[in-house]
Write an enzyme that holds these catalytic residues in place. Structure first.
Site, mmCIF file in Angstrom:
data_model
loop_
_atom_site.group_PDB
_atom_site.id
_atom_site.type_symbol
_atom_site.label_atom_id
_atom_site.label_comp_id
_atom_site.label_asym_id
_atom_site.label_seq_id
_atom_site.Cartn_x
_atom_site.Cartn_y
_atom_site.Cartn_z
ATOM 1 N N LYS A 115 45.003 43.106 38.977
ATOM 2 C CA LYS A 115 46.498 43.118 39.611
ATOM 3 C C LYS A 115 47.513 42.690 38.613
ATOM 4 C CE LYS A 115 45.190 43.742 44.164
ATOM 5 N NZ LYS A 115 45.306 43.795 45.690
ATOM 6 N N LYS A 197 38.280 52.112 43.098
ATOM 7 C CA LYS A 197 37.799 51.826 44.361
ATOM 8 C C LYS A 197 39.060 52.475 45.323
ATOM 9 C CE LYS A 197 39.472 47.401 46.457
ATOM 10 N NZ LYS A 197 39.472 46.876 47.510
ATOM 11 N N LYS A 200 44.718 50.359 49.501
ATOM 12 C CA LYS A 200 45.729 50.690 50.191
ATOM 13 C C LYS A 200 47.157 50.562 49.547
ATOM 14 C CE LYS A 200 44.636 46.918 53.160
ATOM 15 N NZ LYS A 200 44.472 45.708 52.208
#
Ligand code: AQP
Length: 332
Positions: A115, A197, A200
């Protein structure tokens, strides 16, 4: 005398609309686990703000997630369902644990590194500390088991390390939890980049299926899902797209990978993809109907999260006072 049931804590963060990954990797398993365990199912809104959220979206999603839990089959009367920010002990415990955690171990977390790469210069300190808050969530309830997808196993291991360190520095305070990784659906991959993966917060909507996606959107996204030119339905690392669709079908229809291979032998991908799309639609349609009903009358949801927070506060505060006493704070 009734035997004390083992405790489970789990939660999902309202950082985006929930995906099929959240559903198959987490919620669908919780529905089974509630039969056997004493469960705390939380909407972890404090975790969502590690990345900037629009206030109105955050409010809407938080309630929608609670509605999704219930619509998927989690029974409010049987479990403690609550919103994380309603229990201040999570933030307080997180600080106490932060002071017992190391920069080195936190900077090794893969999710943080991924991230941070995406966020450039604007990485919040919250994102760095995220696993400590997760440790607080779990340890406060003296959880025995934490159901997680494969992506969260590293965070759970860190939570165990942090808990063990506190127990050793002071004296036994926390139960050290075990990870429970489901057999089916443990990692649902991105439909366009099946080596990643399904997430969202991904920008391209073709990469994920949302739990609340309309049936035609679901069918279209599956028909566009990346496969390969091999043309055989096989569970193989060489065919990550097909492998992912098989995982989805298997998790929904309770089929083994061998059964799926046998069923679609020599047929190419068209019928297979059609069946995957239909299976998802059939699974999610009743959930969607119930979610809409629950959101029309928010009173029921309000009652559930209010009652949940009361119970959660009681249990969490007990652990928190124990921590404070051991650390050496003067108690009032
Ligand atoms: N793709 C997935 N496959 C299987 N399980 C998954 N989970 C999430 N994505 C998948 C499981 O859902 C639970 C809650 O996850 P979360 O939403 O709180 O955090 P996350 O894992 O970081 O999910 P996202 O979708 O990737 O969120 P963003 O993009 O906002 O960071 C966990 O048990 C997780 O394993």
């Amino acid at each position: 005398m009734e035997e004390k049931r083992k405790v489970i804590f789990s939660g999902i963060k309202p950082s985006g609309d929930l995906t099929l990954g959240n559903y198959l990797g987490a919620i669908k398993n919780w529905v089974k686990l509630q039969e056997e365990y004493e469960c705390y199912f939380c909407v972890v809104d404090l975790h969502a703000i590690t990345v900037q959220q629009k206030p109105a979206d955050l409010r809407k999603r938080t309630l929608e997630i609670l509605a999704i839990y219930i619509a998927s089959g989690i029974i409010p009367e049987k479990n403690t369902m609550f919103i994380q920010s309603h229990v201040p002990a999570h933030s307080e415990c997180s600080w106490l644990l932060t002071c017992n955690s190391y920069m080195g171990e936190l900077s090794r977390m893969t999710q943080y590194k991924d991230k941070a790469k995406k966020s450039g210069d604007s990485i919040s300190a919250g994102l760095f500390n995220y696993p400590v808050l997760m440790a607080a969530d779990i340890l406060l309830y003296q959880s025995d088991v934490v159901p997680v997808g494969i992506d969260q196993v590293q965070h759970l291991e860190l939570a165990r390390d942090i808990g063990e360190r506190f127990n050793k520095t002071y004296s036994p305070t926390f139960k050290i939890p075990e990870a429970y990784v489901p057999k089916a659906g443990a990692k649902i991959m991105d439909l366009q980049n099946p080596e990643k993966k399904m997430s969202k917060s991904e920008e391209n909507p073709n990469c994920y299926i949302l739990i609340m996606d309309p049936p035609d959107v679901i069918r279209k996204k599956i028909s566009r899902a990346v496969t390969d030119s091999i043309g055989e339905v096989r569970y193989s690392d060489e065919q990550p797209g097909v492998k992912n669709l098989m995982t989805i079908l298997g998790a929904i229809k309770n089929m083994t990978m061998e059964e799926i291979e046998e069923k679609y032998k020599g047929q190419g991908y068209a019928q297979f993809k059609k069946d995957v799309g239909e299976a998802i639609v059939e699974e999610l349609e009743p959930v969607q109907t119930k979610v809409k009903e629950l959101l029309e009358n928010k009173k029921e949801l309000e009652e559930i999260y209010t009652k949940g927070a009361e119970k959660a506060r009681y249990v969490a505060n007990k652990t928190l006072s124990k921590m404070k006493r051991k650390i050496g704070f003067i108690q009032m």
